[in-house]
Design a protein around this motif. Structure first.
Motif: not given
Length: 229
Positions: A43-48, A110-114, A120-121, A133-136
């Motif tokens: 599930t890592v990398g998918r929307p939480l 990324t599937s992370k929210v902004r 993290l970055l 950045l294009a985020c979930h």
């Protein structure tokens, strides 16, 4: 037109899958559930929220899922963010610097929210390398649909055909193909080389250090007819 490079984050730039698996295991246990590590890692990398909904067997908008997602982000901030500089894969800073020096527009998809992506970055010392950045949540649909990749391409003012997507997951490859971009895999994250190739990756590399020479070919990365490794 200079090729734009769109990077996934978890498992591609930063070695977070193992740490995120630990976070998910803790949150699932706090909700009285258990899950095998291979299921958690997948599930890592998918929307939480969607991942936790599946693990808890509840609807995505269920209050327990919302609470679990907030708890996971809290644990990630507490336990993973302090280690972020050490989790950056070898060769990533050098690769990003070389790509920027050669004029390649760079984006994160990324599937992370902004806020989580920025956190993290920034902690990893990579945030300033990217133009956008294009985020979930920034588009109606996330990976594996093309929307986030197309959002990044538009922000970089680059046609999709002149974009390369680099990711460690099958959803990254599927997103790239759906967007009309060239998908390149790295085997540092959640998917195997075979899974990435089967999904349609043009090539798969062991990591950023191995990937670097291909992305730095002049005048652009096309054509990508390299034998997958």
């Amino acid at each position: 037109m200079t090729t734009a490079i769109l990077f996934d984050v978890d498992g591609t730039l930063v070695d977070t899958p193992a740490a995120m698996t630990t976070v998910l295991r803790t949150v699932v246990a706090e909700h009285g559930r258990t899950a095998a590590d291979d299921r958690l890692r997948a599930t890592v990398g998918r929307p939480l929220a969607a991942s936790l909904a599946g693990l808890l067997e509840l609807p995505t908008d269920h209050p327990a899922v919302v609470q679990a997602a907030d708890r996971a982000r809290e644990l990630f901030t507490q336990t993973v963010i302090p280690s972020a500089p050490r989790l950056v894969f070898p060769g990533v800073p050098e690769l990003l610097a070389a790509l920027r020096e050669r004029g390649h527009p760079l984006a994160v998809v990324t599937s992370k929210v902004r806020p989580s992506a920025i956190e993290l970055l920034d902690a990893a010392g990579l945030l300033d390398a990217f133009d956008t950045l294009a985020c979930h949540g920034m588009t109606e649909r996330g990976k594996p649909y093309p929307d986030l990749a197309l959002l990044a391409a538009a922000a970089l003012d680059t046609p999709p055909a002149d974009c390369v997507v680099v990711g460690d997951a099958v959803d990254d490859v599927r997103m790239a193909n759906a967007a009309g971009m060239r998908p390149i895999g790295v085997s540092t994250g959640v998917a195997t080389r075979a899974e990435l190739v089967l999904a349609g990756a043009r090539a798969v590399y062991a990591g950023p250090a191995a990937l670097g020479p291909a992305l730095l070919d002049e005048p652009t990365v096309r054509p990508f007819d390299l034998t997958p490794r």
